[in-house]
Write an enzyme that holds these catalytic residues in place. Sequence first.
Site, short mmCIF file in Angstrom:
data_model
loop_
_atom_site.label_atom_id
_atom_site.label_comp_id
_atom_site.label_asym_id
_atom_site.label_seq_id
_atom_site.Cartn_x
_atom_site.Cartn_y
_atom_site.Cartn_z
N CYS A 257 108.00 -37.52 74.70
CA CYS A 257 107.45 -37.87 73.39
C CYS A 257 106.91 -39.29 73.38
O CYS A 257 107.46 -40.18 72.72
CB CYS A 257 108.52 -37.66 72.31
SG CYS A 257 109.01 -35.95 72.26
N GLY B 10 102.39 -54.99 100.49
CA GLY B 10 101.26 -54.92 99.56
C GLY B 10 100.10 -54.07 100.04
O GLY B 10 99.16 -53.83 99.28
N TYR C 224 100.94 -48.16 85.08
CA TYR C 224 99.81 -48.92 85.65
C TYR C 224 98.48 -48.17 85.57
O TYR C 224 97.56 -48.52 86.31
CB TYR C 224 100.03 -49.21 87.14
CG TYR C 224 101.43 -49.55 87.55
CD1 TYR C 224 102.02 -50.75 87.15
CD2 TYR C 224 102.17 -48.70 88.37
CE1 TYR C 224 103.30 -51.07 87.56
CE2 TYR C 224 103.45 -49.02 88.77
CZ TYR C 224 104.02 -50.20 88.36
OH TYR C 224 105.29 -50.52 88.76
N TYR D 280 107.58 -45.55 95.05
CA TYR D 280 107.78 -45.89 93.63
C TYR D 280 107.71 -44.64 92.76
O TYR D 280 107.15 -44.65 91.68
CB TYR D 280 106.76 -46.95 93.18
CG TYR D 280 106.76 -48.15 94.09
CD1 TYR D 280 107.84 -49.04 94.09
CD2 TYR D 280 105.71 -48.40 94.97
CE1 TYR D 280 107.86 -50.14 94.96
CE2 TYR D 280 105.72 -49.49 95.83
CZ TYR D 280 106.79 -50.35 95.83
OH TYR D 280 106.82 -51.42 96.67
N1 LLP Z 1 108.08 -57.46 99.39
C1 LLP Z 1 108.39 -57.87 98.15
C2 LLP Z 1 109.02 -59.15 97.95
C3 LLP Z 1 108.03 -57.07 97.06
O1 LLP Z 1 108.29 -57.47 95.84
C4 LLP Z 1 107.40 -55.82 97.28
C5 LLP Z 1 107.04 -54.96 96.15
C6 LLP Z 1 107.15 -55.43 98.60
C7 LLP Z 1 107.49 -56.28 99.64
C8 LLP Z 1 106.51 -54.12 98.95
O2 LLP Z 1 105.23 -54.01 98.40
P1 LLP Z 1 104.30 -52.75 98.82
O3 LLP Z 1 103.96 -52.83 100.27
O4 LLP Z 1 105.02 -51.51 98.49
O5 LLP Z 1 103.08 -52.89 98.00
N2 LLP Z 1 105.93 -50.16 91.35
C9 LLP Z 1 104.66 -50.66 91.76
C10 LLP Z 1 104.76 -51.56 92.95
C11 LLP Z 1 105.70 -52.72 92.72
C12 LLP Z 1 105.93 -53.50 93.96
C13 LLP Z 1 107.04 -54.47 93.80
N3 LLP Z 1 107.26 -55.25 94.95
C14 LLP Z 1 103.72 -49.49 92.06
O6 LLP Z 1 104.16 -48.35 91.94
O7 LLP Z 1 102.55 -49.68 92.34
#
Ligand code: LLP
Length: 866
Positions: A816, A710, A789, A846
């Site tokens: 489109c 996160g 987003y 992503y």
């Molecule tokens: N662990 C779990 C259980 C998760 O669901 C996620 C992300 C992560 C770790 C890694 O999170 P990060 O460090 O990348 O924030 N598509 C969205 C982000 C969706 C994240 C989904 N889960 C975006 O482009 O902002």
Amino acid sequence: MPSSPTGTPWVVLKFGGTSVSQRHRWDTIGRLAGKRAGEHGARVLVVVSALSGVTNELTAIADGASDAGARVQALVERHRAFAEALGLDAGAVLGARLDALRALAEDARATTRTLDWQAEVLAQGELLSSTLGAAYLASQGLDIGWCDARDWLDAIELPNQSAWGQRLSVSCRREADDAWRTRFAAQPTRLLITQGFIARHGDGGTAVLGRGGSDTSAALFGGLLRARGVEIWTDVPGMFTANPREVPDARLLTRLDYAEAQEIATTGAKVLHPRSLGPCRVSGVPMAILDTERPDLPGTRIDGDASPVPGVKAISRRNGIVLVSMETVGMWQSVGFLADIFERFRRHGLSVDLIGSAETNITVSLDPSENLVSTDVLARLSEDLAQICRVKVIAPCAAITLVGRGMRSLLHKLSDVWATFGQERVHLISQSSNDLNLTFVIDEADADGLLPELHAELIGSGAMPVQDASVFGPSWREIQHGPPVREPRWWQADAAHARLLELAAGETPRYVYHLPTVRERARALNAVEAIDRRFFAIKANPHPQVLRALVEEGFGLECVSQGELERVFEAVPQLDPARVLFTPSFAPRREYEAAYARGATVTLDNVEALQRWPEVFRGRDLWLRIDLGRGDGHHAKVVTGGAASKFGYPVAEVDAFADAARALDARITGIHAHLGSGIGHPRHWREVYAELAAVADGIGTVDTIDIGGGLTIPYKPDDAPFDLAAWAEGLAEIKGAWPRYRLAIEPGRFLVAESGVLLARVTQVVEKQGVRRVGLDAGMHSLMRPALYDAWHGIHNLSRRGARADAAFDVVGPICESSDVFGHDRRLPSDTAEGDVVAIADAGAYGFVIANHYNLRGLPREDVLA
Ligand code: LLP
């Protein structure tokens, strides 16, 4: 400064205590006043406060301090010494004034401390400072004269005003006729200096204006003179979007209308007393707040011409708020109940700030800055109220207020703010009837540390439109340390830039990943000692070379599907399965079986799977994903905690899960929480660890606590980089409190986002009804984040390196759908043209992995720079 409607030549400059207490500050005053006087035939009125600390001394004397004589003597000496520091003959310049001060101390009225005597005592500070200033500035060659503010400002009596108020906290007449103005202008010098804070009482004696008096005096003179402007010179750069001491990212507000400025002054900002806006507002005289030490900053300009910019302009916090909650059964539509209640507040001299009402309850707040809310007063009030209702006093509380125009139409953008308050106990929400503020009252203790978070959320959600440069200036951090110095991005280096243009000569759109950047981020996380196990959430970027690089850097891999599991073992065949985590959501049974068969660690987040597929989990180790009851993240769609989220097992029901696992002889060896993505405040993870550790203690078999991923990255140029040092420090501290668990993390974005760019080519440049659009061959099918987003990515024209980004464009794709927009109002070189290569920055997380072939446009290519 724009000229006022009548265009009289006057400009009013006000300087406060700290600005008049040192010689070099007087030089600044002289310089500023001289400069203003040189502008289009202006005449200048300088309004000054007393030297700093002097009004406090005079107040003590007026209050009858037992050592008044000594205090008077100290004041005499201080002013004499300062006169000498200014190179003046103290006796000649100040003699008569200092005699008057001494005489007041001996005055017969001193024994009874009559109000008129007190006012006269209090007035001496400004009389002295203005006399010194006039002499000094004249000695420096300025054509300046002294005038007595009491000859020009008349106190008026307000209905119901106490005798005290009529002498020591007066209001003044705001209208003047032409004769008044002609007489004022007839004073011989081009520049004049006078006193703030003092006025003439109706009986001919002295009156004072009370708190914020000098600002109010300046505003009164500005209004009466129909001045071109009133400038309040002070020791801060102006009004900010939040208190900069609490929120270093607070932005300077460069332009406000009177109503917003009034609201901000009333609900928090201390730079301008709320009383001082009225006189300028009624006569339409523009005001400015400016910083004496940093005169080049734009300051805050306040006027009636600003075209309204909807959005939150400021967030403030007031402490020491007292809530009085009054419960009755007999209130519903009973005539006069409110009158009865408020009559009792009046009786105790209390003015009510916020009001919330329900069928059987009225809750009101009392603001300590407007009231004397001692425990005594509250006890007496409660006793009185108890005769007509049940009373509860809730204190201390904090009032958190959002100020801005059109609050009601912003509610949809405030979801993150509401969510943050979801974690606190909100006692009262109040929305002002002028649609300018929204206030939340919570326990004072809960408000600590909240403002930076709320401020970031207001910006992130677009509720505070900081991109509007006509209103939002530099941040406090930037003012102090200069603009953020971002290390040059990898793709800005000469060789990388040339390589990207080469790659773009092939097919576009294409993603390019820079492995040295991935490794650098991995090493930054490896350096955090509190962490025992690191996983990369491969969903962010499952490119095989990225996976191999991170495994080499010591990372395990976190997967959420069978496809990801297969990718991992294909990319890194020799990978130890103990380094693989499987954390799926609503996956079919066979994926859990496959993960166990591979030897991965399996995470589960519901009890139904145990019940329905006992044979999958019997005798196995597993990790439990917990929902801590709240979520976080850069957008509502990436929040993965709280009742509305499909993820995680409710923390309150952990015992039931543990029982079900025990019945299958399955062991919970790890617990995990990932509450959302794109979180900027480092304290989030230490809180998660603390909560999970308490749960782990209760389970007994846990050896690892996984606090999720996160971590955010700075997408926008003025985003502060994630504060890794503070994050590490928080983790070290909390790990120290619960040392027996292994601490695991599983970030995605942080490791890979900045390593990637998306290269695209300009297809068309089109102007439609005043909006210029740059079209790209990449679109929402190539990079979904902006459409999904409202995410912000830097957009750069690589073909015109070095050209100034001097024109605003909307940057769009070929799909489109109306959401196919990479960014509105983005700055690019004005000659951006068809065929140019454009880079969309920070697209390594992503990006490609969410791309699709909508409209049957192909998937982007991928390249890796090792
Ligand atoms: N662990 C779990 C259980 C998760 O669901 C996620 C992300 C992560 C770790 C890694 O999170 P990060 O460090 O990348 O924030 N598509 C969205 C982000 C969706 C994240 C989904 N889960 C975006 O482009 O902002």
